[in-house]
Design an enzyme around this catalytic site. Sequence first.
Site, PDB file in Angstrom:
ATOM      1  N   ARG A  44      44.177  40.288  32.201  1.00 17.74           N
ATOM      2  CA  ARG A  44      44.063  39.010  33.141  1.00 17.74           C
ATOM      3  C   ARG A  44      44.223  37.765  32.508  1.00 17.74           C
ATOM      4  NH1 ARG A  44      39.311  39.299  37.562  1.00 17.74           N
ATOM      5  NH2 ARG A  44      39.699  37.133  37.370  1.00 17.74           N
ATOM      6  N   ARG A 104      36.023  28.325  34.836  1.00 19.16           N
ATOM      7  CA  ARG A 104      35.722  29.007  36.110  1.00 19.16           C
ATOM      8  C   ARG A 104      34.043  29.093  36.242  1.00 19.16           C
ATOM      9  NH1 ARG A 104      38.284  34.474  34.288  1.00 19.16           N
ATOM     10  NH2 ARG A 104      37.436  35.382  36.141  1.00 19.16           N
ATOM     11  N   ARG A 131      34.213  31.121  48.282  1.00 21.97           N
ATOM     12  CA  ARG A 131      33.926  30.390  47.211  1.00 21.97           C
ATOM     13  C   ARG A 131      33.691  28.970  47.396  1.00 21.97           C
ATOM     14  NH1 ARG A 131      36.731  34.355  43.624  1.00 21.97           N
ATOM     15  NH2 ARG A 131      36.397  34.053  41.439  1.00 21.97           N
ATOM     16  N   LYS A 190      30.486  41.871  40.793  1.00 18.62           N
ATOM     17  CA  LYS A 190      30.781  42.011  42.043  1.00 18.62           C
ATOM     18  C   LYS A 190      31.926  43.142  42.519  1.00 18.62           C
ATOM     19  CE  LYS A 190      32.135  37.710  42.764  1.00 18.62           C
ATOM     20  NZ  LYS A 190      32.185  37.305  41.243  1.00 18.62           N
ATOM     21  N   ARG A 219      35.686  42.295  28.585  1.00 17.24           N
ATOM     22  CA  ARG A 219      36.510  42.965  29.561  1.00 17.24           C
ATOM     23  C   ARG A 219      38.078  42.702  29.186  1.00 17.24           C
ATOM     24  NH1 ARG A 219      36.094  41.330  35.675  1.00 17.24           N
ATOM     25  NH2 ARG A 219      37.051  39.145  35.243  1.00 17.24           N
TER      26      ARG A 219
END
Length: 189
Positions: free
Chosen positions: A135, A146, A88, A13, A127
């Site tokens: 992160r 998640r 969300r 996204k 990532r």
Amino acid sequence: MNIILLGPPGAGKGTQAKILQTERGMVQLSTGDMLRAAVASGSDVGMKAKAVMEAGQLVSDEIVIGVVSERLDQPDVKTGAIFDGFPRTIAQAAALDTLLDEKGMALDAVVEMQVDDAVLIQRILQRAAETGGARADDNEETLTKRLGVYHEQTAPLIDYYRERGKLKSIDGMAAIDEVTRQLKAALDG
Ligand code: AMP
């Protein structure tokens, strides 16, 4: 034009939002980025959000809606908003309908980026490796949480927007430029 990019963590996204931002002058509104900035600044919102984010859970609807409402009052969003990571929950979607109404804005499309869970786990771990763990929530344990939260609380938005005639779905597993092509076709079609 105001749009929502809907999809699980790691669906791409943010990547696609940045491309639209550059190519179409729209503005990426990532609630994850806003909350991480709040955490970094040590604000009240940041202090409330920090532990929840690190655990891979959702920050309360009230906090997130407040952050989005303030952001929508800034003049740059007039060129078009790309909601990335918001809404969300169904409560956030309903609140967004009201906020847009109040601010005289309309929602033009919701684009669902479809990606299998196995691919997401690979992408997020990649990532994490590439960013050297920048992160705190990019690790396998938090990611699994998640994804669970996504399926439970966010995926119901697919039907919410389908019922309202706003939903378009694209293949988020294709190469980045092919995803961009499908996204633009969905927005322009
Ligand atoms: P993201 O960068 O979109 O993956 O968001 C990172 C984390 O920020 C999420 O796992 C949540 O803890 C929090 N967060 C971001 N957006 C929202 C939202 N719309 N509602 C609740 N929590 C959010």
